[in-house]
Structures are given as C-alpha cells and as structure tokens.
Motif scaffolding. Structure first.
Motif, PDB file in Angstrom:
ATOM      1  N   LEU A  79       0.861  -1.169   0.000  1.00  0.00           N
ATOM      2  CA  LEU A  79       0.000   0.000   0.000  1.00  0.00           C
ATOM      3  C   LEU A  79       0.903   1.226   0.000  1.00  0.00           C
ATOM      4  CD1 LEU A  79      -2.966   0.972   0.080  1.00  0.00           C
ATOM      5  CD2 LEU A  79      -2.657   1.284   2.551  1.00  0.00           C
ATOM      6  N   GLN A  80       0.985   1.877  -1.147  1.00  0.00           N
ATOM      7  CA  GLN A  80       1.742   3.107  -1.256  1.00  0.00           C
ATOM      8  C   GLN A  80       0.848   4.264  -0.870  1.00  0.00           C
ATOM      9  OE1 GLN A  80       5.077   3.682  -2.082  1.00  0.00           O
ATOM     10  NE2 GLN A  80       4.603   5.784  -1.517  1.00  0.00           N
ATOM     11  N   MET A  81       1.257   5.012   0.139  1.00  0.00           N
ATOM     12  CA  MET A  81       0.431   6.097   0.657  1.00  0.00           C
ATOM     13  C   MET A  81       1.160   7.420   0.447  1.00  0.00           C
ATOM     14  SD  MET A  81      -0.958   4.334   4.179  1.00  0.00           S
ATOM     15  CE  MET A  81       0.632   4.405   4.962  1.00  0.00           C
ATOM     16  N   ASN A  82       0.587   8.262  -0.360  1.00  0.00           N
ATOM     17  CA  ASN A  82       1.155   9.575  -0.656  1.00  0.00           C
ATOM     18  C   ASN A  82       0.242  10.682  -0.143  1.00  0.00           C
ATOM     19  OD1 ASN A  82       3.274   8.276  -2.095  1.00  0.00           O
ATOM     20  ND2 ASN A  82       2.037   8.280  -3.965  1.00  0.00           N
ATOM     21  N   SER A  83       0.786  11.864  -0.050  1.00  0.00           N
ATOM     22  CA  SER A  83       0.012  13.034   0.393  1.00  0.00           C
ATOM     23  C   SER A  83      -0.751  12.730   1.672  1.00  0.00           C
ATOM     24  CB  SER A  83      -0.958  13.477  -0.705  1.00  0.00           C
ATOM     25  OG  SER A  83      -0.265  13.777  -1.902  1.00  0.00           O
ATOM     26  N   LEU A  84      -0.071  12.153   2.624  1.00  0.00           N
ATOM     27  CA  LEU A  84      -0.718  11.731   3.860  1.00  0.00           C
ATOM     28  C   LEU A  84      -1.263  12.912   4.646  1.00  0.00           C
ATOM     29  CD1 LEU A  84       1.733   8.888   4.783  1.00  0.00           C
ATOM     30  CD2 LEU A  84      -0.740   8.637   4.613  1.00  0.00           C
ATOM     31  N   LYS A  85      -2.385  12.658   5.303  1.00  0.00           N
ATOM     32  CA  LYS A  85      -3.070  13.672   6.105  1.00  0.00           C
ATOM     33  C   LYS A  85      -3.163  13.182   7.550  1.00  0.00           C
ATOM     34  CE  LYS A  85      -6.065  14.716   2.150  1.00  0.00           C
ATOM     35  NZ  LYS A  85      -7.471  14.788   1.683  1.00  0.00           N
ATOM     36  N   PRO A  86      -3.302  14.091   8.501  1.00  0.00           N
ATOM     37  CA  PRO A  86      -3.465  13.652   9.896  1.00  0.00           C
ATOM     38  C   PRO A  86      -4.632  12.674  10.082  1.00  0.00           C
ATOM     39  CG  PRO A  86      -2.978  15.980   9.825  1.00  0.00           C
ATOM     40  CD  PRO A  86      -3.158  15.545   8.399  1.00  0.00           C
ATOM     41  N   GLU A  87      -5.674  12.821   9.295  1.00  0.00           N
ATOM     42  CA  GLU A  87      -6.819  11.913   9.419  1.00  0.00           C
ATOM     43  C   GLU A  87      -6.538  10.513   8.895  1.00  0.00           C
ATOM     44  OE1 GLU A  87      -6.779  14.983   8.039  1.00  0.00           O
ATOM     45  OE2 GLU A  87      -8.107  15.080   6.279  1.00  0.00           O
ATOM     46  N   ASP A  88      -5.373  10.301   8.291  1.00  0.00           N
ATOM     47  CA  ASP A  88      -4.964   8.960   7.885  1.00  0.00           C
ATOM     48  C   ASP A  88      -4.338   8.181   9.054  1.00  0.00           C
ATOM     49  OD1 ASP A  88      -3.863  10.386   4.787  1.00  0.00           O
ATOM     50  OD2 ASP A  88      -5.700   9.224   5.137  1.00  0.00           O
ATOM     51  N   THR A  89      -4.146   8.847  10.167  1.00  0.00           N
ATOM     52  CA  THR A  89      -3.580   8.189  11.338  1.00  0.00           C
ATOM     53  C   THR A  89      -4.473   7.052  11.799  1.00  0.00           C
ATOM     54  OG1 THR A  89      -2.421  10.170  12.089  1.00  0.00           O
ATOM     55  CG2 THR A  89      -2.939   8.511  13.753  1.00  0.00           C
ATOM     56  N   ALA A  90      -3.895   5.859  11.889  1.00  0.00           N
ATOM     57  CA  ALA A  90      -4.667   4.671  12.256  1.00  0.00           C
ATOM     58  C   ALA A  90      -3.723   3.472  12.314  1.00  0.00           C
ATOM     59  CB  ALA A  90      -5.759   4.397  11.237  1.00  0.00           C
ATOM     60  N   VAL A  91      -4.250   2.394  12.846  1.00  0.00           N
ATOM     61  CA  VAL A  91      -3.590   1.096  12.690  1.00  0.00           C
ATOM     62  C   VAL A  91      -4.103   0.491  11.396  1.00  0.00           C
ATOM     63  CG1 VAL A  91      -3.252  -1.202  13.637  1.00  0.00           C
ATOM     64  CG2 VAL A  91      -3.371   0.776  15.171  1.00  0.00           C
ATOM     65  N   TYR A  92      -3.175   0.109  10.546  1.00  0.00           N
ATOM     66  CA  TYR A  92      -3.527  -0.453   9.252  1.00  0.00           C
ATOM     67  C   TYR A  92      -3.371  -1.969   9.297  1.00  0.00           C
ATOM     68  CZ  TYR A  92      -3.796   4.141   7.116  1.00  0.00           C
ATOM     69  OH  TYR A  92      -4.179   5.422   6.783  1.00  0.00           O
ATOM     70  N   TYR A  93      -4.406  -2.648   8.827  1.00  0.00           N
ATOM     71  CA  TYR A  93      -4.435  -4.098   8.819  1.00  0.00           C
ATOM     72  C   TYR A  93      -4.536  -4.615   7.388  1.00  0.00           C
ATOM     73  CZ  TYR A  93      -5.752  -3.585  13.751  1.00  0.00           C
ATOM     74  OH  TYR A  93      -5.784  -3.269  15.081  1.00  0.00           O
ATOM     75  N   CYS A  94      -3.763  -5.647   7.092  1.00  0.00           N
ATOM     76  CA  CYS A  94      -3.962  -6.316   5.819  1.00  0.00           C
ATOM     77  C   CYS A  94      -4.842  -7.542   6.048  1.00  0.00           C
ATOM     78  CB  CYS A  94      -2.645  -6.707   5.165  1.00  0.00           C
ATOM     79  SG  CYS A  94      -1.594  -7.816   6.108  1.00  0.00           S
ATOM     80  N   ALA A  95      -5.566  -7.916   5.000  1.00  0.00           N
ATOM     81  CA  ALA A  95      -6.513  -9.014   5.094  1.00  0.00           C
ATOM     82  C   ALA A  95      -6.516  -9.781   3.780  1.00  0.00           C
ATOM     83  CB  ALA A  95      -7.904  -8.486   5.404  1.00  0.00           C
ATOM     84  N   ALA A  96      -6.949 -11.022   3.853  1.00  0.00           N
ATOM     85  CA  ALA A  96      -6.967 -11.872   2.661  1.00  0.00           C
ATOM     86  C   ALA A  96      -8.142 -12.829   2.708  1.00  0.00           C
ATOM     87  CB  ALA A  96      -5.663 -12.663   2.559  1.00  0.00           C
ATOM     88  N   ASP A  97      -8.648 -13.139   1.524  1.00  0.00           N
ATOM     89  CA  ASP A  97      -9.676 -14.156   1.403  1.00  0.00           C
ATOM     90  C   ASP A  97      -9.749 -14.619  -0.038  1.00  0.00           C
ATOM     91  OD1 ASP A  97     -11.998 -15.206   3.328  1.00  0.00           O
ATOM     92  OD2 ASP A  97     -12.700 -15.175   1.239  1.00  0.00           O
TER      93      ASP A  97
END
Length: 124
Positions: A79-97
């Motif tokens: 996950l390439q994240m550009n132009s990050l904002k304060p509201e992007d602050t979080a724990v990021y989880y990957c998932a699969a199915d």
C-alpha cells in the motif's frame, strides 16, 4: 500468516509504503485488502486488489493518494500512501480471502485472514 510492516511517523504531505507478506495457504489465489482503524473508531476499508486480474478498489477518502499492488511471486501486497493527512492516522491491517469480488471487497466480515496491524501516525 499475514505479516504487515512499514508503519511509522510521518509529517502531513509525506509518504509511506506498507507491506503485507503472506505465507502458508495464502498465496496467489487470494484477494488482498487493507483496512484501518483510528482510535475510538470502527475498522474501515481502505483498498483491495483481486487475485485474478489485480483489479483495484479504493475508499473515496484515499482514492488518488493511495495505491495498492501485489507481487504474487513474493506473496506480498503493498500500500503506497502519498500526500498523507493527519486523518490517515490509524492502525492499518492487511486481510486476505479467496472469495473476494466486486460486490464484497469492502466488507471486513468476508476476510478470513488478518495481519497484526501496523501503526501509521501522520503529524500536522
């Protein structure tokens, strides 16, 4: 079986790349996704990619700023994240199915496998 990494502290406007390494049964024919959970809020969909043709889907809040990709040879999704904002602050989880498709990719309940999460903090 999913190992997420790449989180950290970044200033607003900066970039980060998250990685999710899959092992065991989770190879090739699994749709992959990223969700995030901010403090005190529910876990929400961020981005997904199918296994068959690498079709991508994005939440409206990140479209144009984030990019999801996969390397099936390395069993890894990014996950390439550009132009990050304060509201992007979080724990990021990957998932699969294995049963992800165009009508359910955004629903966390359909994903059988989850990584441990990686914290992204964006300072203003």
């Amino acid at each position: 079986q999913l190992q997420a990494s790449g989180g950290g502290l970044v200033q607003a406007g900066g970039s980060l790349r998250l990685s999710c390494a899959a092992s065991g049964r989770i190879v090739g024919r699994y749709g992959m996704a990223w969700f995030r959970q901010a403090p005190g809020k529910e876990r929400v969909f961020v981005a997904a990619i199918t296994w068959s043709d690498s079709t991508t889907y994005y939440a409206s809040s990140v479209k144009g700023r984030f990019s999801i990709s996969r390397d099936n040879a390395e069993n890894t999704v990014y996950l390439q994240m550009n132009s990050l904002k304060p509201e992007d602050t979080a724990v990021y989880y990957c998932a699969a199915d294995s049963l992800i498709h165009s009508r359910n990719y955004y629903e966390s309940r359909v994903y059988a496998y989850w990584g441990q999460g990686t914290l992204v903090t964006v300072s203003s």
